[in-house]
Design an enzyme around this catalytic site. Sequence first.
Site, PDB file in Angstrom:
ATOM      1  N   GLU A  51     116.425  10.144  98.699  1.00 30.05           N
ATOM      2  CA  GLU A  51     115.996   9.066  99.601  1.00 30.05           C
ATOM      3  C   GLU A  51     116.821   7.796  99.385  1.00 30.05           C
ATOM      4  O   GLU A  51     117.217   7.114 100.330  1.00 30.05           O
ATOM      5  CB  GLU A  51     114.509   8.760  99.392  1.00 30.05           C
ATOM      6  CG  GLU A  51     113.606   9.883  99.874  1.00 30.05           C
ATOM      7  CD  GLU A  51     112.170   9.711  99.398  1.00 30.05           C
ATOM      8  OE1 GLU A  51     111.656   8.589  99.420  1.00 30.05           O
ATOM      9  OE2 GLU A  51     111.568  10.723  98.992  1.00 30.05           O
ATOM     10  N   LYS A  95     102.212  14.700  92.985  1.00 26.94           N
ATOM     11  CA  LYS A  95     103.467  14.409  93.683  1.00 26.94           C
ATOM     12  C   LYS A  95     104.722  14.637  92.853  1.00 26.94           C
ATOM     13  O   LYS A  95     104.754  14.355  91.667  1.00 26.94           O
ATOM     14  CB  LYS A  95     103.479  12.953  94.157  1.00 26.94           C
ATOM     15  CG  LYS A  95     102.555  12.649  95.318  1.00 26.94           C
ATOM     16  CD  LYS A  95     102.929  13.349  96.629  1.00 26.94           C
ATOM     17  CE  LYS A  95     104.142  12.756  97.283  1.00 26.94           C
ATOM     18  NZ  LYS A  95     103.863  11.451  97.882  1.00 26.94           N
ATOM     19  N   HIS A  98     118.342  21.198 116.983  1.00 28.16           N
ATOM     20  CA  HIS A  98     117.161  20.389 117.361  1.00 28.16           C
ATOM     21  C   HIS A  98     116.036  20.534 116.333  1.00 28.16           C
ATOM     22  O   HIS A  98     114.867  20.388 116.674  1.00 28.16           O
ATOM     23  CB  HIS A  98     116.623  20.783 118.749  1.00 28.16           C
ATOM     24  CG  HIS A  98     117.687  20.905 119.794  1.00 28.16           C
ATOM     25  ND1 HIS A  98     118.061  19.858 120.598  1.00 28.16           N
ATOM     26  CD2 HIS A  98     118.483  21.957 120.140  1.00 28.16           C
ATOM     27  CE1 HIS A  98     119.031  20.271 121.423  1.00 28.16           C
ATOM     28  NE2 HIS A  98     119.303  21.535 121.151  1.00 28.16           N
ATOM     29  N   SER A 123     104.382  10.049  91.289  1.00 34.76           N
ATOM     30  CA  SER A 123     103.702   8.970  91.992  1.00 34.76           C
ATOM     31  C   SER A 123     102.825   8.210  91.011  1.00 34.76           C
ATOM     32  O   SER A 123     102.382   8.758  90.008  1.00 34.76           O
ATOM     33  CB  SER A 123     102.856   9.581  93.105  1.00 34.76           C
ATOM     34  OG  SER A 123     101.762   8.742  93.404  1.00 34.76           O
TER      35      SER A 123
END
Length: 456
Positions: free
Chosen positions: A289, A282, A155, A276
């Site tokens: 992804e 970043k 979980h 970024s």
Amino acid sequence: MKLWAGRFSKEIDKKTNDFNSSISFDSRMYKEDIEGSIAHAEMIGEVGIIDKKESELIIEGLKGILADIESGKLEIDPNAEDIHTFIEGELTERLGSTGKRLHTARSRNDQVAVDIRLYLKKETKNLVSMVKELVKVICDKAEENASVVMPGYTHLQRAQPITFGHHLMAYAEMLLRDISRLESAYGRMDEMPLGSGALATTTYPIDRTITARLLEFDRISQNSLDGVSDRDFCMELASALSIIMVHLSRFSEEIIMWCSWEFKFVELDDAFSTGSSIMPQKKNPDIAELVRGKSGRVFGDLMTLLTVMKGIALAYNKDMQEDKEAIFDAVDTVKMCLTAFTPMIETMKTIPENMRKAAAHGFINATDCADYLVKKGLPFRDAYKATGTLVALCIEKGLTLETLPIEEYKKICDTFDEGVYDAISLENCVNGRKVLGGPAPENVKVQVKRVREIIA
Ligand code: ARG
């Protein structure tokens, strides 16, 4: 000029020709188409359906076309209907009427059925070696991190201590099953449909064993309607590829989490990350992804194939031309994902201190604390309850099970003694889980060795 010009009184409408044509996506099968045609030409020459001399000329002509396509001398005509028509047309241009004999005792329907099998057999082999490469890289990473303690989750809540090596090897096992799915799909596609003709074979005395041998097929399809009209091998491959993408996508999701400041369990190499456009701090896990995102395309390809095939009467229908873009896209996407994913894992740095730190919080040794009491004779349910009370106490006092004084333990259950600290040390919790399939460092090493042997 179309193949069927004799029957028709005018040329096909230009826009309809574009709609009907498959050359833009089936030209990638030029090599398989030529291989199939060479085998067919050899066979019809061998059994005397055409003159042996003409068969030899056709084979030479086809080899010349192949060489010219590969060297760039011959460009594939984007206006041709499909790759089969283009190559046959080019052959006829080169050989005149001899070229026109190639299509004796054959149809484009069994031709395309053999081409796509030849093409996918090769690609399935490529995919197997690419997945094996990833498994190899995972084994190396797992070996390096065999004794790195981290929290295992259920979980997404910290649950029990495991090792990072053990976590990684879970993916190795999934990928091993993926390899076996690809290999078994390969086995079922290894059936030669050539000789099925358009749908009902032929009255010429063809010898299908010759073409099957030349094209290195394991077996010959046993029903001509089935031979030209099923694409279950495409669906099966797309299904195996979809499952691979599920695995890569879950792995990607974990890497994305592990890269976050909230976890910081790993750091990806700069070569496999992006920055970024506005936020200078970043470093984004774009590759992971994208792999997660591209899984959707592959599932879509599988859905396309299933839907295209589900409602068409036997045998060939033009709907089936839609098989190619779907299965090619699935193959290309998985190959592209693996090409980026494998070196990303290979160069990924782990940060064991952070994994250890996360493991030290969240009471992931609570089960071991309860087990400690059970080993001293308490029934598990009583031990579970006592430990729950201890955890609540720790939370209240801002302590961990490791830092809670023994007096507090004894207040809740007098079975406790100093030995509990040893029992709940994360290293002991992990090292003690050495049953088959467990996370102990020695298990990880055994598992790595086993997996390496399997893929060798
Ligand atoms: N381009 C077609 C395909 O990929 C070739 C098959 C034969 N076409 C036909 N109309 N019989 O499916």
